[in-house]
Structure formats: C-alpha cells, structure tokens
Design a protein around this motif. Structure first.
Motif, mmCIF file in Angstrom:
data_model
loop_
_atom_site.group_PDB
_atom_site.id
_atom_site.type_symbol
_atom_site.label_atom_id
_atom_site.label_comp_id
_atom_site.label_asym_id
_atom_site.label_seq_id
_atom_site.Cartn_x
_atom_site.Cartn_y
_atom_site.Cartn_z
ATOM 1 N N LEU A 564 0.840 -1.200 0.000
ATOM 2 C CA LEU A 564 0.000 0.000 0.000
ATOM 3 C C LEU A 564 0.880 1.258 0.000
ATOM 4 C CD1 LEU A 564 -2.756 1.394 0.178
ATOM 5 C CD2 LEU A 564 -2.709 1.063 2.655
ATOM 6 N N GLU A 565 2.003 1.193 0.713
ATOM 7 C CA GLU A 565 2.918 2.356 0.740
ATOM 8 C C GLU A 565 3.433 2.666 -0.664
ATOM 9 O OE1 GLU A 565 3.268 4.427 3.303
ATOM 10 O OE2 GLU A 565 1.757 3.049 4.144
ATOM 11 N N ASP A 566 3.766 1.600 -1.429
ATOM 12 C CA ASP A 566 4.208 1.795 -2.820
ATOM 13 C C ASP A 566 3.125 2.498 -3.633
ATOM 14 O OD1 ASP A 566 6.545 0.447 -2.273
ATOM 15 O OD2 ASP A 566 5.909 -1.452 -3.183
ATOM 16 N N LEU A 567 1.886 2.039 -3.412
ATOM 17 C CA LEU A 567 0.766 2.601 -4.173
ATOM 18 C C LEU A 567 0.549 4.074 -3.805
ATOM 19 C CD1 LEU A 567 -1.416 1.881 -6.274
ATOM 20 C CD2 LEU A 567 -2.947 1.311 -4.372
ATOM 21 N N LYS A 568 0.625 4.358 -2.503
ATOM 22 C CA LYS A 568 0.460 5.751 -2.054
ATOM 23 C C LYS A 568 1.492 6.653 -2.712
ATOM 24 C CE LYS A 568 -1.596 4.874 2.505
ATOM 25 N NZ LYS A 568 -1.336 4.850 3.959
ATOM 26 N N GLU A 569 2.700 6.114 -2.852
ATOM 27 C CA GLU A 569 3.799 6.903 -3.441
ATOM 28 C C GLU A 569 3.518 7.256 -4.911
ATOM 29 O OE1 GLU A 569 8.418 6.161 -4.518
ATOM 30 O OE2 GLU A 569 7.671 5.069 -2.752
ATOM 31 N N VAL A 570 3.000 6.284 -5.698
ATOM 32 C CA VAL A 570 2.775 6.576 -7.127
ATOM 33 C C VAL A 570 1.487 7.363 -7.362
ATOM 34 C CG1 VAL A 570 4.130 4.627 -7.981
ATOM 35 C CG2 VAL A 570 1.672 4.354 -7.717
ATOM 36 N N VAL A 571 0.506 7.218 -6.451
ATOM 37 C CA VAL A 571 -0.765 7.938 -6.624
ATOM 38 C C VAL A 571 -0.659 9.360 -6.078
ATOM 39 C CG1 VAL A 571 -3.218 7.984 -5.961
ATOM 40 C CG2 VAL A 571 -2.149 5.825 -6.603
ATOM 41 N N GLY A 572 0.053 9.497 -4.974
ATOM 42 C CA GLY A 572 0.203 10.838 -4.393
ATOM 43 C C GLY A 572 -1.027 11.298 -3.628
ATOM 44 N N ASP A 573 -1.992 10.413 -3.430
ATOM 45 C CA ASP A 573 -3.183 10.740 -2.633
ATOM 46 C C ASP A 573 -3.506 9.502 -1.804
ATOM 47 O OD1 ASP A 573 -6.026 10.779 -1.884
ATOM 48 O OD2 ASP A 573 -6.158 12.594 -3.109
ATOM 49 N N ASN A 574 -3.247 9.581 -0.505
ATOM 50 C CA ASN A 574 -3.377 8.403 0.369
ATOM 51 C C ASN A 574 -4.785 7.826 0.384
ATOM 52 O OD1 ASN A 574 -0.746 8.847 0.891
ATOM 53 N ND2 ASN A 574 -0.984 9.395 3.057
ATOM 54 N N LYS A 575 -5.790 8.716 0.390
ATOM 55 C CA LYS A 575 -7.184 8.270 0.474
ATOM 56 C C LYS A 575 -7.550 7.444 -0.765
ATOM 57 C CE LYS A 575 -11.611 10.248 1.917
ATOM 58 N NZ LYS A 575 -12.449 10.456 0.748
ATOM 59 N N VAL A 576 -7.134 7.935 -1.949
ATOM 60 C CA VAL A 576 -7.434 7.220 -3.204
ATOM 61 C C VAL A 576 -6.721 5.864 -3.203
ATOM 62 C CG1 VAL A 576 -7.148 7.267 -5.729
ATOM 63 C CG2 VAL A 576 -7.868 9.337 -4.522
ATOM 64 N N ALA A 577 -5.449 5.845 -2.784
ATOM 65 C CA ALA A 577 -4.676 4.593 -2.753
ATOM 66 C C ALA A 577 -5.333 3.580 -1.813
ATOM 67 C CB ALA A 577 -3.241 4.878 -2.314
ATOM 68 N N GLU A 578 -5.779 4.053 -0.636
ATOM 69 C CA GLU A 578 -6.423 3.154 0.340
ATOM 70 C C GLU A 578 -7.734 2.590 -0.219
ATOM 71 O OE1 GLU A 578 -6.635 5.742 3.710
ATOM 72 O OE2 GLU A 578 -4.480 5.536 4.125
ATOM 73 N N GLU A 579 -8.478 3.437 -0.901
ATOM 74 C CA GLU A 579 -9.755 3.007 -1.498
ATOM 75 C C GLU A 579 -9.522 1.919 -2.559
ATOM 76 O OE1 GLU A 579 -13.455 2.559 -1.440
ATOM 77 O OE2 GLU A 579 -12.868 4.347 -0.298
ATOM 78 N N ILE A 580 -8.453 2.092 -3.367
ATOM 79 C CA ILE A 580 -8.126 1.103 -4.409
ATOM 80 C C ILE A 580 -7.737 -0.229 -3.768
ATOM 81 C CG2 ILE A 580 -6.466 0.529 -6.252
ATOM 82 C CD1 ILE A 580 -6.417 3.519 -6.972
ATOM 83 N N GLN A 581 -6.888 -0.161 -2.740
ATOM 84 C CA GLN A 581 -6.444 -1.377 -2.026
ATOM 85 C C GLN A 581 -7.655 -2.122 -1.440
ATOM 86 O OE1 GLN A 581 -3.129 -2.800 -0.545
ATOM 87 N NE2 GLN A 581 -4.701 -4.328 -0.159
ATOM 88 N N LYS A 582 -8.565 -1.335 -0.852
ATOM 89 C CA LYS A 582 -9.752 -1.920 -0.215
ATOM 90 C C LYS A 582 -10.648 -2.591 -1.268
ATOM 91 C CE LYS A 582 -13.750 -0.069 2.067
ATOM 92 N NZ LYS A 582 -14.304 1.229 2.456
ATOM 93 N N LYS A 583 -10.799 -1.931 -2.391
ATOM 94 C CA LYS A 583 -11.717 -2.406 -3.429
ATOM 95 C C LYS A 583 -11.145 -3.640 -4.149
ATOM 96 C CE LYS A 583 -14.953 -0.419 -4.135
ATOM 97 N NZ LYS A 583 -16.189 -0.740 -3.419
ATOM 98 N N TYR A 584 -9.835 -3.618 -4.474
ATOM 99 C CA TYR A 584 -9.248 -4.702 -5.277
ATOM 100 C C TYR A 584 -8.654 -5.819 -4.420
ATOM 101 C CZ TYR A 584 -9.802 -2.259 -9.730
ATOM 102 O OH TYR A 584 -10.317 -1.658 -10.853
ATOM 103 N N GLN A 585 -8.298 -5.503 -3.173
ATOM 104 C CA GLN A 585 -7.745 -6.460 -2.196
ATOM 105 C C GLN A 585 -6.369 -7.015 -2.547
ATOM 106 O OE1 GLN A 585 -10.899 -8.860 -0.026
ATOM 107 N NE2 GLN A 585 -11.943 -8.437 -1.962
ATOM 108 N N HIS A 586 -6.089 -7.196 -3.829
ATOM 109 C CA HIS A 586 -4.739 -7.605 -4.238
ATOM 110 C C HIS A 586 -4.255 -6.621 -5.294
ATOM 111 C CE1 HIS A 586 -1.335 -9.932 -5.600
ATOM 112 N NE2 HIS A 586 -1.545 -10.840 -4.646
ATOM 113 N N LEU A 587 -3.046 -6.085 -5.108
ATOM 114 C CA LEU A 587 -2.573 -5.012 -5.995
ATOM 115 C C LEU A 587 -2.363 -5.487 -7.435
ATOM 116 C CD1 LEU A 587 -0.115 -3.283 -3.492
ATOM 117 C CD2 LEU A 587 -2.374 -2.480 -4.171
ATOM 118 N N ASP A 588 -2.158 -6.800 -7.638
ATOM 119 C CA ASP A 588 -1.998 -7.311 -9.011
ATOM 120 C C ASP A 588 -3.324 -7.327 -9.781
ATOM 121 O OD1 ASP A 588 0.666 -7.637 -8.675
ATOM 122 O OD2 ASP A 588 0.630 -9.826 -8.490
ATOM 123 N N ASN A 589 -4.435 -7.109 -9.059
ATOM 124 C CA ASN A 589 -5.753 -7.151 -9.717
ATOM 125 C C ASN A 589 -6.190 -5.803 -10.284
ATOM 126 O OD1 ASN A 589 -5.971 -9.851 -9.154
ATOM 127 N ND2 ASN A 589 -7.406 -9.618 -7.449
#
Length: 758
Positions: A564-589
C-alpha cells in the motif's frame, strides 16, 4: 513456451479420429450458430434514441469490417464446437492448443474466410499511401492496415485462456480474490466531481487528442452475431457477445468488441487461438479521419465530378462568408438531433463515422476539409499540367504530413512531458521496415483513454473579443452531441473555435477523474438508460483480456507495486490509494486503465509514468514503422520539408475561418488579448515549393490520354516517365495499368474503366 507447437504435432499424429473431419463438421455447425443470430437484436441497436439530453456515442461499422469480424466469429465458434466434440470423444477437457497444429489453424482460418496475409500482392509502384494502409510495409502488407488485429505487447489474459474475459465466471478468484464490479470502482473511486482548471493548456488540447485518436484507432463493437438467443439489451447473463456490467439494481448492457481474424498464425499459435480485437481503421497518422479507410468511403468523400482534386462539400449550406461545410451522410433521415425550426440539418459525413459525436470534433473536421480544398485549389494554379488525381493525392500527402507535424511536435510532448518524449520517442532515424506500426491493444483500450478524464463538462462559445457570446450561450457537454445544426444555425465554427482556444482545459487529479456528464448521464449505442463511461472503460479492458496494472508497470521498466505504501507513493493521494487497495484487495488485480489514470502526473505532462511510457512507445512505432512518414527519405524535398515545419494549427484556423487573432501555440492557454497574434503575423506554408516543371519527356510524348471513371498520375520512379492509371471505386481496369513514355510516344493505349456488375 516454444516447445508447444512440437508437442501439438506429436499429439495430433496419435489422435484416433482424423482431426480434419472434426474441423470440417465443427465449422459447418458453427456457421449455423453464427448465421442464426436474431435480427431483432441488430435492428434495435439502430433505432434512434428517444433521449435528447444524454451524452451519446454512436458508431457505425462498415460492411468490410463486419465481413472480417463475421469470419473471426466463425473461427472462434468453430474452435468452441471443436473442443466440445473433442471433450465428448476423449472424455476429458482438451485445449485447442494441444488439439491443433498450425496447419489445422490455417485450415480453420481458410474455411472461415479470414483474410490470408500471403495473398496480398503489393503494386510495384506506390507513390502515395493506399487508402486502407495496405502495403505500407512491402514485406508484411497487413501491418497497420484497416481491419487487422491490434497488436499485443503482453499476452492476453482470459479466464479460459482463449476468450472469456476476467469477471466472466462468477465467483472466479484472481490472486485469491474476486475482481470488483466496474460500476463499484467507478462510483467509489472515479468519483464524479467538478474539475479545477489547468491554466497551462486550452480545451483545444483535449479536442485535438480526441480528433487524432479517431485517426489511429477505432474498435468496432459486436453486433450480436454469434448466438441465436441472446439480446444484449435485455440479458444480465454473460453470454457471448454480451458481457453486462453489474449494478446494485441489475446491470448495464455491454456488447463485447468484435473479434479479429489473426492474420499470421505461423508467428504464434497461442495468439492465433485467443480472441483478438481489431482496429477497423488504419493505424497510421494519415488523416484517414478526413479521407476514410476504404475505396468506397474515399470515393464518396471526393468531388470526382469537379475534376479539381477537391473533397465534396455540403450542397445545401455554407457559412455566412460562403465557406463550405461537410457533406451530409447518404442515409436519410439521419439520427442527428434537430432544432425545432427551419430546415433539417442531417449528420455530416467525414472519413470517420464519429465526426458528429460533439460540436468541437465536427469543427475540427470542417477546418481540415476546408484546408484540403484550399491547398488543392492553390496546387491546381501552380501546376496546371497536374491531373485531378495528382492534385488530390499531393494534397492528401501534405494534409497527412501536417497532421503528423502538429501531433508529434505540438501535442505529444505536452501529454507525456519532454523527458518521456526524449526517452521513448527521441529523434527520427528514418523508416524501419522491421517496426510494426499497428495500434497496440493496451494503447487503444487503456492508455489513450486517459483523455476521458480531461473532458470538460461545459463548452464555452465566445465572440470576437473572446468573451461569452451574446447570441450563442455556453452548452452543457450533453447538449453538444449529434447536433451539427448548432454549427449551421448558430454562427458557424467560429464561436466553437474561440471557445476551445480561449478556455482553460480541466486539470487531471487523482480524486477528480471524470466529469459527471460521462459517469451518470451517458447513453451508448442507443440504449435507453443512463450509462457510465468509466465502467465501460474498465469492462472493455477486461473484455480485451488486458493484463493488470502491475504487469504493465513491469513491462515499462517501472517499479512493481508491492505494498500500500508503494501505491500511495505513485498515486500521491493516500485516500485514493487506500480506497483502491480496499476495493481490489490484491494489488496485481488493479485494472490498467484505473492504475494509469490515478498516477501522479510527470512534470510538464498530462499523464503519469505508465501512460507516458505506453503512449510514447506507440507514437514511436507509428512514426518509425510508417514508410510514408513526412520525414522519411524521398517523401518530400528539403525545400518542402522546410515549408511543412512552418505549419501550425493556429495558421490553419486563420486560413479557414473568420477567427482573426490566435495564440502562436493554440494548445497553450492564454488570456485574451495577451499573447494573441493577428493572423498575418503567423508564418504560412509557401506552396511554390511544390511547383513542378513539365518534364522534357512529357513535352516529347504529350499528355497521356484521359480516361472515363478513372485518372492517372505521372511517375518517374523507374527512371522513365510513366502514366499510372487507376479506376474510381466500382470500376475495373481493363488494359495496361502503366503506360511508358518511350522515344516520343506512349508505349500503349490508355486502359478503360468498366463498371462492376456484381
């Protein structure tokens, strides 16, 4: 995986039943399945929408495309029937890959009437591009041509390995989790929101992106040809060709993209067996938006009776200064919206069937139609010995070059940033016949759809002082669609041109992605319910078997997103990154379109690192793999190239409209009047560089004979002066196609053009 074909041949030689018999019986069965598709589902899609207030996409598919996709549909259905027969016979699941050799696949292709790459014979002389893109590459004639499969930079990912998209089998797990329904992703992550302005660029940047995307990619959607009982407008089941989008209260209809015939099974047996999607137009930046991609279309759009090399114009309406509009379509009455008073204004006809989608798009089409006719007129005056065909082809060549110059020099660096431009595209090194210029599936289906996040919800119409127009107020996005009457009856193209130059483009932001008009008020294919562009894009990516976001990051040499930290870094918006992680559950999806869209923008760009890479790679192959690229050797003289680089979209606007002041670079937003220039301060192309003296051979032999229903161009490519004859669409050449000037006479009589009666 290179051992597979060898394994296949070994397996086939031990099959107890001759595979050929199975193939032929499966093919015959598949013909019935494909041809029994219900007419009612096809007709309903062509009914005009009763809605007058929703965002609409209307796409027409030409008969050639339908013919090829029908062949692909037969091919795919034959494979399915064959596997079912094999399963019954061998009492186990048999994959097509272990069942068939490349010769068997070629046989199914032949039976299905898929076009065979080896049957294309390219003409010896081709001074100009073919209209279909065929034979741009002489060794591999189908590269980049219309109605061929989009290329795969990574192998397709289907749930059954062959054609079922991700999400097809309910309950199927990907990396241990189910994929989230696209509509949920749209409502929870791609939140509709009013967009802030991007003061750097004008709305013209957005509109030009859409216009040029229509020059290089068009994925036709399925017309329900493959199953006898399915109507995609009423089912919520996944049944080919329907892949409905789940919603909390049912589903949104979704038609899968038409399949494409895989044209070269020798290259990759696995890909030949997988469902591929097609680009129904040419991949090249060749101004096919203006000229079409088939001989029939091209012929309809030309003013052949005028003998002047021009394009046909509207014979009912002109603007107040007598400037032309696009001609109307030939199927009347058309489905375009009407105002309640006065004469009907039908849909306009152009080289791309999407020209009426929105008023700014129609405006750009109109501008280039006028530019073609302006240049043709000038060339006719400069070279009085040129035939109408030469004037048309030379003008088309110049217009194609202008599209390339403006797109690559003025547009692409703003989209991907100058650093990515240097890295992925770099300086031109000449035509490379080993580069496949075809559109990549991931580019058409994901990367170049970044533009959907930049669509402004309002179209401003401005007066000569670039202020709100007193007579023609601004329009909601949904009121600009399929309304050519607004151009004809509401002040021509000028209020729209000033609006898209004089308004700042919407900014792209990871928590403000798509305008509400396209996520909540979308109508597509004349379906009478609200649709959602974001959901459609996500479902389309799955329909096409695109690998996930992480796979594409690795493909581009970017960091793999592990946490999730990697995702937050590339998105630049923690809330959006957290929402994506929650929705997809696996980052490869994560779907590639979503992942690319939410990335932080690179400095001086409108895209993040992934889309910059994919767009950059596509632009490079479009340039380097195009034999007719404007900078390629022998295309233009040095003097002509020096004139072409003087071109600008600003000057083209000046030459073909009543707009009298423009910024030097109209893609950059400037507040009027600062940095606006009078038209006569902008450089223009001097067409004298195209002056061609009559050759001494022509003086000796005289002009070649003119022919009815056809024309000739002169060529000295072989060292001798030749007249190369061709017939207009619907006529067949009888006699010698090439006549040579020898001594002081032509080597042969002129041919004739006879009408086709079949």
């Amino acid at each position: 995986m290179s051992f597979k074909p060898i394994f296949v041949i070994f397996f086939v030689s031990y099959l107890p039943v001759p595979i050929r018999e199975l193939i032929i019986s499966s093919y015959q069965e598949s013909l019935q399945l494909v041809d029994e598709a219900p007419l009612h589902s096809r007709q309903r899609r062509n009914e005009p929408s009763s809605s007058t207030h929703m965002f609409t996409f209307h796409r027409q598919t030409d008969p050639e495309t339908l013919e090829i996709s029908r062949a692909a549909e037969v091919f795919q259905t034959t494979l399915q029937v064959l596997k079912n027969k094999a399963r019954q016979r061998y009492k186990r699941d048999v994959t097509a890959l272990e069942l068939l050799s490349s010769e068997d696949i070629a046989l199914i292709g032949k039976l299905s009437k898929c076009p065979a790459t080896h049957l294309t014979v390219c003409p010896h002389f081709s001074k100009y591009r073919s209209i279909s893109g065929l034979c741009n590459n002489r060794q591999i004639p189908l590269w980049g041509a219309a109605n061929t499969p989009m290329v795969r930079w990574l192998p397709a990912e289907y749930e059954d390995g062959e054609r079922q998209p991700k999400g097809w089998n309910r309950g199927w797990l990907h990396n241990g989790f189910q994929l989230p329904p696209p509509r949920e992703v749209s409502t929870d992550i791609i939140k509709s929101s009013f967009k802030s302005k991007d003061e750097a660029y004008s709305v013209l940047l957005v509109e030009w992106g859409q216009y040029m995307s229509h020059d290089i990619t068009f994925t036709p959607q399925s017309t329900g040809l493959s199953r006898p009982t399915v109507d995609c407008l009423s089912t919520c089941e996944n049944l080919h060709p329907c892949f409905p989008i789940e919603t909390h209260d049912g589903c949104m209809p979704f038609h899968r993209s038409l399949p494409a015939c895989f044209v070269n099974p020798e290259l990759n047996i696995e890909q030949a067996l997988q469902r591929q999607q097609m680009n129904s137009i040419t991949s090249f930046m060749d101004a096919s938006v203006l000229y079409g991609h088939s001989l029939k279309m091209e012929s309809f759009l030309r003013d052949l009776s005028g003998l002047n090399g021009k394009l046909a114009v509207n014979d009912l309406f002109t603007d107040p200064k007598g400037r032309p509009y696009l001609p109307f379509v030939d199927t009347l009455p058309s489905t375009c919206r009407q105002n309640q008073e006065g004469e009907r204004v039908e849909c306009f006809s152009a080289g791309d069937t999407r020209a009426n989608e929105a008023i700014p798009l129609t405006t750009l089409h109109t501008l280039w139609l006028r530019e073609h006719n302006r240049i043709a007129e000038a060339l006719k005056g400069i070279n009085r010995h040129w035939t109408p065909e030469t004037i048309y082809q030379e003008t088309r060549k110049i217009i194609g070059a202008l599209h390339q110059v403006i797109y690559i020099r003025d547009y692409v660096p703003k989209i991907i940033g100058s650093a990515s431009f240097e890295h992925y595209i770099g300086p031109y090194g000449g035509y490379d016949p080993t580069t496949d210029p075809s559109t990549a599936n991931v580019f058409a289906t994901a990367a170049f759809r970044f533009g959907h996040a930049t669509i402004p919800p309002i179209l401003m119409r401005l007066n000569e002082s670039f202020q709100a127009h007193e007579d023609f107020p601004h329009l909601r996005l949904r009121d600009t669609f399929f309304s050519p009457w607004r151009i004809v009856k509401e002040g021509g193209i000028e209020p729209v041109l000033r609006g898209i130059i004089g308004t700042a483009a919407p900014a792209v932001n990871s928590n403000m992605l798509l305008a509400e008009d396209v996520t909540e008020s979308l109508v597509i294919s004349k379906i009478d319910r609200h649709m959602d562009l974001a959901s459609l894009n996500l479902q389309r990516g799955r329909d096409h078997g695109l690998p996930g976001y992480n796979d594409w990051r690795v493909f581009c040499g970017l960091k793999y997103i592990k946490t999730l930290e990697d995702l937050k870094e590339v998105v630049g918006d923690n809330k959006v990154a957290e929402e994506i992680q929650k929705k997809y559950q696996h980052l490869d999806n994560i779907d590639v379109w979503l992942g690319g869209l939410v990335e932080k923008l690179l400095p001086g760009s409108r895209t993040g690192p992934l889309f910059a890479c994919l767009i950059g790679k596509q632009m490079r192959v479009l340039r380097d793999g195009d034999r007719f690229w404007w900078e390629a050797e022998g295309m233009f003289t040095q003097q002509q190239k020096a004139e072409l680089v003087k071109a600008s979209l600003s000057r083209i606007i000046c030459d073909n409209s009543d707009v009298r002041e423009v910024p030097y670079d109209p893609f950059r937003f400037e507040t009027y009047p600062s940095n606006y220039l009078p038209c006569n301060h902008l450089p223009s192309i001097n067409l004298e560089a195209w002056r061609e003296e009559r050759s001494s051979d022509l003086e000796k032999c005289g002009s070649p004979a003119k022919i009815k229903n056809g024309d000739f161009i002169l060529s000295s490519a072989s060292g001798k002066l030749m007249a190369l004859y061709s017939c207009y669409h619907g006529f067949q050449l009888k006699g010698a196609a090439a006549v040579v000037c020898e001594g002081n006479r032509w080597s042969d009589q002129a041919p004739q053009c006879k009408g086709n009666h079949h």
